[in-house]
Design a protein around this motif. Structure first.
Motif, short mmCIF file in Angstrom:
data_model
loop_
_atom_site.label_atom_id
_atom_site.label_comp_id
_atom_site.label_asym_id
_atom_site.label_seq_id
_atom_site.Cartn_x
_atom_site.Cartn_y
_atom_site.Cartn_z
N ASP A 1 -16.25 -36.07 -67.00
CA ASP A 1 -17.86 -36.82 -66.81
C ASP A 1 -17.75 -36.89 -65.25
OD1 ASP A 1 -20.25 -38.54 -67.50
OD2 ASP A 1 -19.30 -39.55 -68.81
N ALA A 2 -19.50 -36.42 -65.35
CA ALA A 2 -19.48 -36.81 -63.78
C ALA A 2 -19.70 -37.92 -63.50
CB ALA A 2 -20.80 -36.25 -63.33
N LYS A 3 -20.18 -39.08 -64.26
CA LYS A 3 -20.83 -40.36 -64.81
C LYS A 3 -19.41 -41.13 -64.39
CE LYS A 3 -25.40 -39.77 -67.09
NZ LYS A 3 -26.07 -40.60 -68.54
N THR A 4 -18.31 -41.13 -64.83
CA THR A 4 -17.49 -42.02 -64.37
C THR A 4 -16.95 -42.13 -63.51
OG1 THR A 4 -15.72 -40.18 -64.89
CG2 THR A 4 -16.72 -41.14 -67.45
N VAL A 5 -17.51 -41.49 -62.58
CA VAL A 5 -17.37 -41.65 -60.65
C VAL A 5 -17.37 -42.77 -60.20
CG1 VAL A 5 -19.22 -41.29 -60.48
CG2 VAL A 5 -17.95 -40.41 -58.44
N SER A 6 -16.27 -42.99 -59.71
CA SER A 6 -16.08 -44.88 -59.64
C SER A 6 -15.20 -44.61 -57.91
CB SER A 6 -14.38 -45.33 -60.16
OG SER A 6 -15.29 -46.74 -60.10
N THR A 7 -15.46 -45.46 -56.90
CA THR A 7 -15.52 -45.59 -55.89
C THR A 7 -15.24 -47.48 -55.64
OG1 THR A 7 -17.33 -45.67 -54.92
CG2 THR A 7 -16.76 -43.50 -54.70
N GLY A 8 -15.50 -48.44 -56.11
CA GLY A 8 -14.75 -49.18 -55.95
C GLY A 8 -16.18 -50.27 -55.33
N VAL A 9 -17.34 -50.33 -55.55
CA VAL A 9 -18.64 -50.33 -54.67
C VAL A 9 -19.48 -49.83 -55.93
CG1 VAL A 9 -20.04 -50.54 -52.65
CG2 VAL A 9 -17.83 -50.01 -52.28
N SER A 10 -20.56 -51.08 -56.07
CA SER A 10 -20.90 -50.62 -57.44
C SER A 10 -22.54 -49.51 -57.28
CB SER A 10 -21.43 -52.10 -58.23
OG SER A 10 -21.05 -52.74 -58.21
N LEU A 11 -22.78 -50.32 -55.54
CA LEU A 11 -23.98 -49.62 -54.96
C LEU A 11 -24.18 -48.51 -54.67
CD1 LEU A 11 -26.76 -49.98 -53.81
CD2 LEU A 11 -25.77 -50.94 -51.87
N ASP B 1 -25.48 -45.20 -56.25
CA ASP B 1 -25.98 -43.65 -55.49
C ASP B 1 -25.48 -42.81 -55.52
OD1 ASP B 1 -27.68 -45.46 -54.29
OD2 ASP B 1 -26.56 -45.86 -52.41
N LEU B 2 -24.38 -42.03 -55.80
CA LEU B 2 -23.92 -41.28 -56.50
C LEU B 2 -24.01 -40.94 -57.49
CD1 LEU B 2 -19.81 -41.66 -55.48
CD2 LEU B 2 -21.72 -40.44 -54.56
N ARG B 3 -24.20 -41.62 -58.62
CA ARG B 3 -24.58 -40.97 -60.03
C ARG B 3 -26.05 -40.64 -60.23
NH1 ARG B 3 -22.00 -46.44 -62.53
NH2 ARG B 3 -19.57 -45.61 -62.51
#
Length: 225
Positions: free
Chosen positions: A116-126, A130-132
Motif C-alpha cells: 500500500d503506497a499510502k503507508t509510506v513514512s519518513t518520520g517527517v509529517s510534511l 507530499d509523497l502521498r
C-alpha cells in the motif's frame, strides 16, 4: 500292571503331556535358533527398523519448501535516498505477497508482491504528505499500490536473484532483486536489497536536494503454508 519309565506307554503319555503343555513352541524356537538364516533375518529386521528411524530423522531436518505465507505484521520494506543534505530513511508497511519458492525447483518458483503506497513514512509529517499526495511523487489516490512480479528466479554465488517487473505510478520497469533465504523447519526469512532510479518512475523532479538512486531493503519473514 504299573507303567515303568522305559515302557512304550510311558513314552506316549509323555508326548501327549508335552503337547498339551505347549512345549512344541519351545522346541520350534530352539530349532529356529539353530538355523543360521534365522539369526540373519532377525538382525535384518532390527537394521531395517533403525534405518526407518534414521530416515525419519533426516526427513524432519529437510527444509520445507513450496508455498510461503508472509508475516505481514513483521515484514519490513525500507528505503534510503542519499542527497546533498544527508540521507532520507523511509518505510512501507502491509506487504502482501504470493510466494512459491523451492530452491530445488527454481524453474517452478515465483514471487508476486505488492504494498500500500499510502503507508509510506519518513518520520517527517510534511514530507509524508507530499509523497502521498503530490503528482510529482507517489500520488497514492491515483496509484494506490506498488507491485512486483517475478519472471525468473536464479541461483547465484551469494544466494538467489529474482528478475521481474516493478510497477510504480503505473510505470513498469524490469528490475533484478538479489536475495537470500534462510529457514528452519516451517519458518523462513527472505532478505534482499536492490536499487532503482527514481526518474525511471517519474518520482520527483530531476536534480535538486533528492538523490537520484533509491535503495530498497527487504526483510520478509514467512511461514510454510
Amino acid at each position: 500292571m504299573p507303567i515303568t519309565p522305559c515302557s512304550t506307554e510311558s513314552r506316549n503319555i509323555r508326548k501327549v503331556w508335552i503337547s498339551k503343555q505347549g512345549f512344541t513352541p519351545f522346541l520350534q524356537k530352539k530349532q529356529n535358533q539353530m538355523n543360521p538364516y534365522y539369526a540373519i533375518n532377525k538382525k535384518m529386521k532390527h537394521m531395517n527398523f533403525k534405518q526407518v528411524l534414521a530416515a525419519s530423522a533426516i526427513i524432519l531436518t529437510i527444509p520445507v519448501t513450496g508455498n510461503w505465507k508472509v508475516d505481514t505484521t513483521n515484514a519490513k520494506v525500507n528505503f534510503t535516498v542519499h542527497g546533498p543534505f544527508g540521507t532520507v530513511h523511509g518505510s512501507f508497511t502491509g506487504l502482501e505477497a504470493t510466494i512459491n519458492f523451492n530452491e530445488k525447483s527454481l524453474s517452478g518458483s515465483s514471487i508476486e508482491a505488492s504494498i500500500d503506497a499510502k503507508t509510506v513514512s519518513t518520520g517527517v509529517s510534511l514530507r509524508n504528505s507530499d509523497l502521498r499526495n503530490k503528482e510529482e511523487w507517489l500520488n497514492t489516490d491515483k496509484y494506490p499500490r506498488i507491485s512486483f512480479k517475478s519472471k525468473k528466479i536464479e541461483k547465484t554465488d551469494k544466494g538467489f536473484k529474482a528478475s521481474g517487473d516493478l510497477t510504480i505510478k503505473g510505470i513498469t520497469k524490469p528490475v533484478n532483486v538479489p536475495f537470500t533465504f534462510t529457514n528452519k523447519e516451517s519458518m523462513g526469512v527472505f532478505a534482499g536489497q536492490f536499487t532503482i532510479n527514481r526518474s525511471d518512475y517519474n518520482l520527483g523532479k530531476p536534480g535538486g536536494s533528492v538523490g537520484s538512486v533509491i535503495t530498497i531493503i527487504l526483510t520478509v519473514p514467512v511461514k510454510n503454508s
